[in-house]
Design an enzyme around this catalytic site. Structure first.
Site, mmCIF file in Angstrom:
data_model
loop_
_atom_site.group_PDB
_atom_site.id
_atom_site.type_symbol
_atom_site.label_atom_id
_atom_site.label_comp_id
_atom_site.label_asym_id
_atom_site.label_seq_id
_atom_site.Cartn_x
_atom_site.Cartn_y
_atom_site.Cartn_z
ATOM 1 N N CYS A 185 10.720 45.891 -29.338
ATOM 2 C CA CYS A 185 9.404 45.727 -28.710
ATOM 3 C C CYS A 185 9.228 46.851 -27.694
ATOM 4 C CB CYS A 185 9.230 44.338 -28.097
ATOM 5 S SG CYS A 185 10.473 43.914 -26.888
ATOM 6 N N ALA A 196 18.480 35.346 -29.150
ATOM 7 C CA ALA A 196 17.760 34.420 -28.267
ATOM 8 C C ALA A 196 16.438 35.029 -27.786
ATOM 9 C CB ALA A 196 18.629 34.077 -27.061
ATOM 10 N N PRO A 197 15.409 34.201 -27.570
ATOM 11 C CA PRO A 197 15.412 32.728 -27.644
ATOM 12 C C PRO A 197 15.242 32.155 -29.054
ATOM 13 C CG PRO A 197 13.271 33.505 -26.923
ATOM 14 C CD PRO A 197 14.123 34.731 -27.069
ATOM 15 N N GLY A 198 15.215 33.002 -30.069
ATOM 16 C CA GLY A 198 15.284 32.456 -31.421
ATOM 17 C C GLY A 198 13.989 32.481 -32.209
ATOM 18 N N ASP A 249 17.149 42.933 -33.955
ATOM 19 C CA ASP A 249 15.980 42.994 -33.064
ATOM 20 C C ASP A 249 16.572 43.429 -31.726
ATOM 21 O OD1 ASP A 249 13.302 42.557 -32.254
ATOM 22 O OD2 ASP A 249 13.869 40.616 -31.422
HETATM 23 C C1 LIG Z 1 14.840 41.543 -27.918
HETATM 24 S S1 LIG Z 1 15.797 40.190 -27.380
HETATM 25 C C2 LIG Z 1 15.892 39.201 -28.834
HETATM 26 C C3 LIG Z 1 14.689 38.380 -29.137
HETATM 27 C C4 LIG Z 1 14.907 37.476 -30.337
HETATM 28 N N1 LIG Z 1 15.308 38.248 -31.503
HETATM 29 C C5 LIG Z 1 13.686 36.656 -30.688
HETATM 30 O O1 LIG Z 1 12.926 37.045 -31.598
HETATM 31 O O2 LIG Z 1 13.494 35.582 -30.086
HETATM 32 C C6 LIG Z 1 17.410 40.877 -27.332
HETATM 33 C C7 LIG Z 1 18.514 39.894 -27.037
HETATM 34 O O3 LIG Z 1 19.777 40.564 -27.203
HETATM 35 C C8 LIG Z 1 20.695 40.012 -26.302
HETATM 36 N N2 LIG Z 1 21.813 40.952 -26.230
HETATM 37 C C9 LIG Z 1 21.948 42.067 -25.463
HETATM 38 N N3 LIG Z 1 23.105 42.685 -25.724
HETATM 39 C C10 LIG Z 1 23.745 41.955 -26.677
HETATM 40 C C11 LIG Z 1 24.977 42.084 -27.357
HETATM 41 N N4 LIG Z 1 25.811 43.104 -27.094
HETATM 42 N N5 LIG Z 1 25.318 41.142 -28.259
HETATM 43 C C12 LIG Z 1 24.483 40.093 -28.523
HETATM 44 N N6 LIG Z 1 23.295 39.934 -27.908
HETATM 45 C C13 LIG Z 1 22.915 40.849 -27.004
HETATM 46 C C14 LIG Z 1 19.872 39.835 -25.045
HETATM 47 O O4 LIG Z 1 20.471 38.898 -24.157
HETATM 48 C C15 LIG Z 1 18.540 39.348 -25.614
HETATM 49 O O5 LIG Z 1 18.504 37.944 -25.662
#
Ligand SMILES: C[S@@+](CC[C@H](N)C(=O)[O-])C[C@H]1O[C@@H](n2cnc3c(N)ncnc32)[C@H](O)[C@@H]1O
Length: 297
Positions: free
Chosen positions: A229, A111-113, A177
């Site tokens: 990031c 998320a947010p995708g 990511d």
């Molecule tokens: C860097 S952001 C992702 C951004 C996304 N890839 C994008 O390009 O829109 C990392 C995400 O990992 C989620 N997250 C953190 N720990 C997690 C876990 N154990 N399993 C799945 N998601 C997780 C967070 O809530 C956050 O939304």
């Protein structure tokens, strides 16, 4: 603006122009959603409304917003899902992973995708992207973006990616990511400037666990794209070095961006680390970003 911890780290790692760049806002960018819109026609429509856009040459569908008469996130075309607001480095991560139609792809932290939807777009609405997200609010935003962009090949699942093995699937490609300190996005998320050593420790522990799980569900010869990031080597080169030492993975070359660090904190890294890439605001007009492409086996 920067915590004493980050000030100390940055001054050891980077010359002043890098640090200045990291604290200055970067231009917004859009990625054309070719599932809903033709790039030429869309850009013409936006220009007619007074937006000035320029191609980001090293991305396939990316345009920088040079001038906006009103917010680029408030147009009819945006609401119709013709484009997505996305940093070019983040777009490029999906281009480097390069999923094919009919493959089974995993996005472990989705998320947010932004990346999920670009992977799904590149697959031409075929195959499947399994998009995992732990946070309930954030998976809602992922689902609404998937719908707005007209994608039918995304399965959004609210679950802890550390439990991905329970899905009993093997994936052709995996995107991790990773949740990180966000130190490459200071102008957008000023709280990232306040991170301390305990935040880095918490993130790196999770990143290593997620990398291990990513590798375990990747099919032999499958590709894993690890990105953050963050500009801290603890979450970037040192994490990849740990993965190469501990898991059956080898580094593949990424074309664009700056070669990753050859050494940090007085430690020389593996010579092939230069195949991984860094993106910096002062050089690439992007947020601070890191990506490493690894093949299993
Ligand atoms: C860097 S952001 C992702 C951004 C996304 N890839 C994008 O390009 O829109 C990392 C995400 O990992 C989620 N997250 C953190 N720990 C997690 C876990 N154990 N399993 C799945 N998601 C997780 C967070 O809530 C956050 O939304």
């Amino acid at each position: 603006m920067l915590s004493p911890f980050l000030q100390e780290r940055y001054s050891r790692l980077f010359p002043s122009e890098v640090i200045e760049g990291l604290t200055r806002p970067v231009k917004q960018a859009i990625r054309v959603n070719t599932i809903r819109a033709d790039p030429g026609a869309l850009i013409k429509r936006l220009r007619a409304k007074g937006f000035r856009l320029s191609r980001v040459p090293w991305t396939e569908y990316g345009y920088s917003v040079e001038k906006e008469p009103f917010s680029i996130g408030a147009t009819t075309e945006y609401l119709l899902g013709y484009y997505f607001l996305q940093d070019p480095a983040s777009m490029h991560a999906c281009e480097v992973l390069d999923p094919k139609e009919d493959e089974l792809v995993l996005d472990m932290a989705a998320a947010p995708g932004g990346k999920t939807t670009y992977l799904a777009q590149r697959m031409g609405n075929r195959g499947a992207v399994v998009a995992l997200e732990l946070n309930r609010e954030r998976i809602r935003s992922l689902r609404s973006n998937v719908t707005r962009l007209g994608l039918e090949n995304v399965i959004g699942v609210r679950m802890d990616a550390l439990r991905v093995g329970e899905l009993k699937l093997q994936f052709d490609r995996v995107l991790l990511d990773a949740p990180c300190t966000g130190t490459g996005t200071l102008p957008k998320s000023p709280q990232a400037g306040q991170k301390g050593p305990e935040d880095v420790e918490r993130c790196t522990r999770l990143q290593a666990q997620l990398l291990e799980k990513a590798c375990s569900v990747l099919r032999p010869k499958g590709l894993l794209l690890y990105s953050t990031c963050s500009v801290l080597p603890e979450e970037d080169e040192l994490m990849v070095q740990w993965a190469l030492d501990s898991l059956p993975l080898r580094l593949e070359k990424v074309e664009h961006g700056e070669p990753a660090l050859a050494e940090c904190y007085g430690q020389r890294l593996r010579p092939e680390m230069k195949r991984a890439r860094r993106f910096y605001p002062h050089l690439h007009g992007t947020q601070g970003f890191f990506m490493a492409l690894m093949r299993k086996g």
